[in-house]
Motif scaffolding. Sequence first.
Motif, short mmCIF file in Angstrom:
data_model
loop_
_atom_site.label_atom_id
_atom_site.label_comp_id
_atom_site.label_asym_id
_atom_site.label_seq_id
_atom_site.Cartn_x
_atom_site.Cartn_y
_atom_site.Cartn_z
N ALA A 138 -6.54 5.60 4.24
CA ALA A 138 -6.09 5.55 2.85
C ALA A 138 -7.17 6.01 1.88
CB ALA A 138 -5.63 4.14 2.51
N ALA A 139 -8.41 5.79 2.23
CA ALA A 139 -9.53 6.15 1.35
C ALA A 139 -9.52 7.64 1.02
CB ALA A 139 -10.86 5.75 1.99
N ARG A 140 -8.97 8.46 1.91
CA ARG A 140 -8.91 9.91 1.66
C ARG A 140 -8.06 10.26 0.46
NH1 ARG A 140 -6.28 12.56 6.51
NH2 ARG A 140 -5.04 10.68 6.45
N PHE A 141 -7.15 9.37 0.08
CA PHE A 141 -6.17 9.69 -0.96
C PHE A 141 -6.33 8.87 -2.23
CE2 PHE A 141 -4.27 10.20 3.28
CZ PHE A 141 -4.11 11.58 3.27
N ARG A 142 -7.40 8.10 -2.32
CA ARG A 142 -7.57 7.21 -3.47
C ARG A 142 -7.74 7.97 -4.79
NH1 ARG A 142 -9.34 2.89 -0.08
NH2 ARG A 142 -7.50 1.55 -0.07
N ASP A 143 -8.11 9.23 -4.74
CA ASP A 143 -8.27 10.00 -5.97
C ASP A 143 -6.95 10.61 -6.44
OD1 ASP A 143 -8.05 11.80 -3.86
OD2 ASP A 143 -9.49 13.22 -4.73
N ARG A 144 -5.86 10.33 -5.73
CA ARG A 144 -4.53 10.83 -6.10
C ARG A 144 -3.71 9.68 -6.67
NH1 ARG A 144 -2.33 14.36 -1.02
NH2 ARG A 144 -4.24 15.51 -0.55
N PRO A 145 -3.53 9.64 -7.99
CA PRO A 145 -2.81 8.50 -8.58
C PRO A 145 -1.34 8.40 -8.15
CG PRO A 145 -3.34 10.14 -10.24
CD PRO A 145 -4.01 10.58 -8.98
N ASP A 146 -0.76 9.49 -7.72
CA ASP A 146 0.65 9.47 -7.33
C ASP A 146 0.85 9.43 -5.80
OD1 ASP A 146 -0.36 12.01 -6.94
OD2 ASP A 146 1.49 13.03 -7.49
N ALA A 147 -0.20 9.14 -5.06
CA ALA A 147 -0.13 9.12 -3.60
C ALA A 147 0.81 8.03 -3.09
CB ALA A 147 -1.52 8.93 -3.00
N THR A 148 1.65 8.41 -2.14
CA THR A 148 2.55 7.44 -1.51
C THR A 148 2.43 7.55 0.01
OG1 THR A 148 4.44 8.96 -1.50
CG2 THR A 148 4.22 7.50 -3.42
N ILE A 177 4.17 6.01 10.19
CA ILE A 177 4.02 6.27 8.75
C ILE A 177 3.67 7.73 8.51
CG2 ILE A 177 3.32 3.89 8.27
CD1 ILE A 177 0.41 4.95 8.08
N GLN A 178 3.88 8.14 7.27
CA GLN A 178 3.50 9.48 6.85
C GLN A 178 2.58 9.35 5.64
OE1 GLN A 178 6.47 12.09 5.02
NE2 GLN A 178 5.76 13.68 6.42
N TRP A 179 1.38 9.90 5.79
CA TRP A 179 0.39 9.89 4.71
C TRP A 179 0.76 10.92 3.65
CZ3 TRP A 179 -2.59 5.89 4.31
CH2 TRP A 179 -2.93 5.19 5.44
N PRO A 180 0.13 10.87 2.49
CA PRO A 180 0.47 11.79 1.40
C PRO A 180 0.31 13.28 1.75
CG PRO A 180 -0.81 9.96 0.54
CD PRO A 180 -0.81 9.83 2.04
N HIS A 198 11.35 4.12 3.31
CA HIS A 198 10.86 3.85 1.95
C HIS A 198 9.41 4.33 1.81
CE1 HIS A 198 11.01 1.78 -1.92
NE2 HIS A 198 9.76 1.41 -1.68
N ALA A 199 9.10 4.91 0.66
CA ALA A 199 7.72 5.32 0.36
C ALA A 199 7.10 4.30 -0.58
CB ALA A 199 7.71 6.71 -0.27
N TYR A 200 5.86 3.94 -0.30
CA TYR A 200 5.13 2.95 -1.09
C TYR A 200 3.92 3.60 -1.75
CZ TYR A 200 7.91 -0.25 1.69
OH TYR A 200 8.97 -0.89 2.29
N ALA A 201 3.64 3.20 -2.96
CA ALA A 201 2.40 3.65 -3.61
C ALA A 201 1.24 3.30 -2.67
CB ALA A 201 2.24 2.98 -4.96
N LEU A 202 0.24 4.14 -2.62
CA LEU A 202 -0.86 4.00 -1.67
C LEU A 202 -1.46 2.59 -1.69
CD1 LEU A 202 -2.78 5.44 0.36
CD2 LEU A 202 -4.28 5.86 -1.60
N GLU A 203 -1.85 2.10 -2.84
CA GLU A 203 -2.49 0.78 -2.91
C GLU A 203 -1.53 -0.33 -2.52
OE1 GLU A 203 -5.68 0.19 -3.04
OE2 GLU A 203 -6.01 2.33 -3.20
N ASP A 204 -0.26 -0.18 -2.86
CA ASP A 204 0.75 -1.16 -2.46
C ASP A 204 0.89 -1.17 -0.94
OD1 ASP A 204 2.85 -3.08 -2.72
OD2 ASP A 204 4.34 -1.48 -2.73
N PHE A 205 0.92 0.01 -0.33
CA PHE A 205 1.02 0.10 1.12
C PHE A 205 -0.18 -0.58 1.79
CE2 PHE A 205 -0.17 2.17 5.08
CZ PHE A 205 0.96 1.91 5.83
#
Length: 94
Positions: free
Chosen positions: A77-87, A8-11, A33-40
């Motif tokens: 994933a917690a590192r990116f929770r403040d990014r609403p568009d994170a995939t 996988i590739q983080w945001p 395919h890229a998934y929204a952070l929370e969906d992933f």
Amino acid sequence: MPVMHFRIQWPDGDEANCYSPSLVIGDFFTPGHAYALEDFVERSRQALGIASERVREKYGFACSAALDQLAQIEHDAARFRDRPDATVKVIEFS
């Protein structure tokens, strides 16, 4: 039991190699395919939970490696929770 690795590739562009003790990952993710952070994260919870239960059904105990992998995904994933568009992009299966 057949295992599956998925990269996988983080945001932020960092990549990680992940482990599943079951091919069920292929039912939840599509390479490329890229998934929204929370969906992933939620898909990972479901898939790795099923994978761990499949190990329990076959061997009589849950798969600690699947649960460890889920914990690592949730931690990262917690590192990116403040990014609403994170995939998170699923690069490949192996």
